[in-house]
Design an enzyme around this catalytic site. Structure first.
Site, PDB file in Angstrom:
ATOM      1  N   CYS A  99       0.826  -1.266  -0.057  1.00 21.13           N
ATOM      2  CA  CYS A  99      -0.159  -0.028  -0.005  1.00 21.13           C
ATOM      3  C   CYS A  99       0.864   1.131   0.166  1.00 21.13           C
ATOM      4  O   CYS A  99       1.352   1.539  -1.079  1.00 21.13           O
ATOM      5  CB  CYS A  99      -1.101   0.112   1.184  1.00 21.13           C
ATOM      6  SG  CYS A  99      -2.295   1.200   0.986  1.00 21.13           S
TER       7      CYS A  99
ATOM      8  N   HIS B 168      -3.685  -4.897   0.398  1.00 13.57           N
ATOM      9  CA  HIS B 168      -3.139  -5.499   1.771  1.00 13.57           C
ATOM     10  C   HIS B 168      -2.927  -7.024   1.773  1.00 13.57           C
ATOM     11  O   HIS B 168      -4.160  -7.328   2.211  1.00 13.57           O
ATOM     12  CB  HIS B 168      -3.665  -4.878   3.012  1.00 13.57           C
ATOM     13  CG  HIS B 168      -3.251  -3.484   3.375  1.00 13.57           C
ATOM     14  ND1 HIS B 168      -2.557  -2.973   4.397  1.00 13.57           N
ATOM     15  CD2 HIS B 168      -3.882  -2.285   2.624  1.00 13.57           C
ATOM     16  CE1 HIS B 168      -2.473  -1.657   4.296  1.00 13.57           C
ATOM     17  NE2 HIS B 168      -3.185  -1.236   3.419  1.00 13.57           N
TER      18      HIS B 168
ATOM     19  N   GLU C  43      -1.593  -8.696   3.658  1.00 15.02           N
ATOM     20  CA  GLU C  43      -1.947  -9.401   5.129  1.00 15.02           C
ATOM     21  C   GLU C  43      -3.281  -9.478   5.778  1.00 15.02           C
ATOM     22  O   GLU C  43      -3.728 -10.152   6.509  1.00 15.02           O
ATOM     23  CB  GLU C  43      -1.095  -8.504   6.100  1.00 15.02           C
ATOM     24  CG  GLU C  43      -1.848  -7.070   6.353  1.00 15.02           C
ATOM     25  CD  GLU C  43      -1.320  -6.060   5.579  1.00 15.02           C
ATOM     26  OE1 GLU C  43      -1.567  -4.771   6.005  1.00 15.02           O
ATOM     27  OE2 GLU C  43      -0.837  -6.375   4.389  1.00 15.02           O
TER      28      GLU C  43
END
Length: 264
Positions: free
Chosen positions: A129, A234, A236
């Site tokens: 990001c 993202h 994650e």
């Protein structure tokens, strides 16, 4: 603990105490450097260890010359740039169009020095990001300070009410390394939590994915001599219960494989 585990550095997110907005006292009156749990767990899920690299500013006890980022680059196997505050417009030669978009110039300088140290050491770098935006600026590109303001025809790339559950499609560029990692995948769904994005692509970067609805760049890779890549979403926050969502494990494994190859 196994001594063959990869040690992956993660750039610090920075919290600055900003007056009486949240009068919480205690530790919240201090500048904090922190690692978001989800990023650490994502790296650990790939079989590596996450190590946050601290930053330095003018108020730190340690001076810039005492924190040798090259030492971290030599000791660690790779670097992940986590998300966070906006990149400061001054870092790419602009003034903020709105005070809310002034960004974090201190973190910009710290992360650029950190990336430079890892690239000089031949260690792989992966941006998430803000990390994509920082890398684009570092290598000569510019950013949209606010997509909705500067590209009002674009789709919405952020909805704070649902945060990482806000999604949109991406199209993988044919012939890219990203396509090689995902054979047969032309389009996928990713989360979208950003209001800034790439305006002018850095000269030595290749586009690896775009949002098909407005053409905004979603993934890039450096054409230089070492591994530097980044995504706007993202990984994650990947929801493994949503099979239509982009499976970010091949992306992580590719980065970690580059780190293992350098160690070998």
């Amino acid at each position: 603990m196994k001594n063959d585990l990869l040690l992956i550095g993660v750039s610090a997110r920075i919290y600055y105490p900003a007056g009486p907005v949240l009068d919480l006292g205690g530790v919240w009156t201090k500048t904090l450097h922190y690692l978001e749990q989800s990023v650490a767990h994502w790296i650990m899920h790939g079989g590596a260890l996450a190590v946050m690299v601290p930053a330095v500013d003018s108020h730190s006890l340690v001076t810039r010359d005492e924190l040798n980022l090259h030492d971290y680059a030599e000791a660690l196997d790779g670097l992940v740039l986590q998300g966070g505050n906006d990149v400061a417009p001054e870092s790419y030669g602009e003034a903020p169009l709105d005070p809310a978009w002034a960004g974090d110039a201190v973190r910009d300088r710290y992360e650029m020095e950190l990336v430079d140290a890892f690239v000089q050491a031949g260690k792989p770098v992966f941006g998430i990001c803000r990390g994509l935006q920082l890398l684009n600026v570092m290598y000569g590109g510019t950013l949209l300070q606010d997509i909705a303001t500067q590209r009002p025809e674009s789709r919405s790339h952020r909805d704070t009410s649902i945060y990482e559950r806000h999604v949109h499609p991406v199209v993988v560029e044919p012939g890219s390394r990203l396509q090689a990692l995902y054979p047969g995948v032309r389009q996928a769904t990713v989360n979208s939590i950003h209001h800034q994005g790439i305006k002018d692509l850095a000269p030595d970067f290749s586009v690896e994915a775009r949002c098909p609805e407005d053409g905004l760049i979603e993934a890039v890779r450096w054409r230089g001599p070492s591994y530097v890549a980044a995504v706007q979403w993202h990984p994650e926050f990947h929801d493994r219960n949503e099979p239509a969502h982009f499976d970010d494990m091949p992306l992580l494994n590719d980065f970690l494989s580059a780190a293992r190859a350098d160690r070998a």
